[in-house]
Design an enzyme around this catalytic site. Structure first.
Site, mmCIF file in Angstrom:
data_model
loop_
_atom_site.group_PDB
_atom_site.id
_atom_site.type_symbol
_atom_site.label_atom_id
_atom_site.label_comp_id
_atom_site.label_asym_id
_atom_site.label_seq_id
_atom_site.Cartn_x
_atom_site.Cartn_y
_atom_site.Cartn_z
ATOM 1 N N HIS A 170 -74.944 -96.882 -19.432
ATOM 2 C CA HIS A 170 -76.109 -97.417 -18.717
ATOM 3 C C HIS A 170 -77.164 -97.953 -19.684
ATOM 4 C CE1 HIS A 170 -75.496 -96.259 -14.449
ATOM 5 N NE2 HIS A 170 -74.778 -95.259 -14.938
ATOM 6 N N ASP A 177 -74.935 -97.802 -10.999
ATOM 7 C CA ASP A 177 -74.444 -96.909 -9.953
ATOM 8 C C ASP A 177 -74.833 -97.519 -8.621
ATOM 9 O OD1 ASP A 177 -73.747 -95.132 -11.996
ATOM 10 O OD2 ASP A 177 -75.670 -94.089 -11.868
ATOM 11 N N GLU A 259 -66.332 -90.970 -10.916
ATOM 12 C CA GLU A 259 -67.515 -91.208 -10.089
ATOM 13 C C GLU A 259 -67.310 -92.478 -9.272
ATOM 14 O OE1 GLU A 259 -70.617 -91.423 -13.027
ATOM 15 O OE2 GLU A 259 -70.688 -89.259 -13.285
#
Ligand SMILES: [Zn+2]
Length: 285
Positions: A170, A177, A259
């Site tokens: 990130h 996300d 994820e």
């Protein structure tokens, strides 16, 4: 306790550092690549300003590229796995490199054609936020959000199990996300700090009433049920995960298998640079 039987101060400090480095991370681990050690930005840094370092010229606010994309920037709020706003998030903004933002605009166009809209939870994440997660990890007593975000995983395992990592992709500005929401999205109740937590693994209708489609768990749900391909996720939730993956991979994003919400733009312009400017309008050129 006898001081003679305790490890030396230096040894204890080393142990703490080793545990933190082995263990901790942030919201999302990156699939690859990662440097051998956490490091500050490796590219020439822009000149500092009154508010800290600035973003390179090709960083943008996602809302300037596509104002139709919804945002729910959890780390600027108390509704995250730590339970308070995270360092480096003075404003609830999605900042990305322009190539990643443009790719996400194309994702949004494709999503809208299927009656869905993108909603982002986190985008560029400064290194200082990751450092905040590391500091939090050293405080085993701070687990006020455990019952919602990691109900069945020990805090000490969050990082070793890959749910949080340092450094994180990130911080390179091209990873985000996200989820999908209906069009128009339902109203989402506000989060009240201290409200009774419900496990992110609970069925929709029981867990926090996020206005997204059912993805099988809540966002930042550190649990094997959030693994994108977990076989227990079936029906509509399975279809929704697959739709998100199809839309994202078609525009050059790659999912992190642990994820369902985490995607990295594979043609990222800064594959080895970890930025540290705050998430704020004033950080942009
Ligand atoms: Zn992530």
């Amino acid at each position: 306790m006898s001081s003679g039987r305790r490890p030396s101060g230096a040894a204890r400090r080393l142990a703490v550092v080793l545990v933190a480095v082995a263990a901790v991370g942030a919201g999302c681990q990156q699939p690859a690549p990662r440097p051998p050690t956490p490091s500050p930005p490796s590219a020439p840094s822009p000149p500092p300003s009154a508010t800290g370092p600035r973003a390179p010229a090709d960083f943008v606010a996602l809302s300037d590229v596509d104002p139709s994309i919804h945002t729910d920037i959890r780390y600027a709020t108390a509704h995250n796995f730590v339970g308070r706003p995270i360092a480096g998030y003075p404003e609830p903004l999605c900042l990305l490199t322009r190539p990643a933002a443009e790719a996400l605009r194309r994702v949004q166009a494709a999503a809208l054609a299927e009656g869905r809209s993108v909603k982002v939870y986190d985008c560029y994440r400064p290194q200082r936020a990751v450092d905040d997660f590391v500091a939090w990890a050293k405080l085993p007593g701070e687990q006020q959000m455990k019952a919602e975000f990691y109900p069945d995983v020990a805090k000490s395992k969050l990082f070793a199990d890959g749910y949080v990592g340092t450094p994180t992709a990130h911080s390179r500005g091209s990873t985000l996300d996200l989820t999908l929401v209906p069009v128009p999205p339902p109203t989402q109740p506000g989060y009240l700090p201290g409200q009774p937590p419900v496990a992110c693994t609970a069925p929709p209708g029981q867990r926090f009433p996020d206005n997204s489609v059912d993805m099988g768990t809540g966002f930042d749900c550190f649990d094997p049920l959030a693994h994108t391909a977990d076989a227990r996720v079936t029906g509509a939730a399975r279809a929704n995960r697959e739709l998100l993956r199809r839309l994202m991979t078609a525009q050059g994003f790659q999912n992190y298998p642990r994820e369902w919400w985490h995607y990295q733009f594979t043609a990222e312009p800064y594959p080895r640079t970890y930025f540290n400017f705050p998430v704020a309008r004033s950080s942009l050129p």
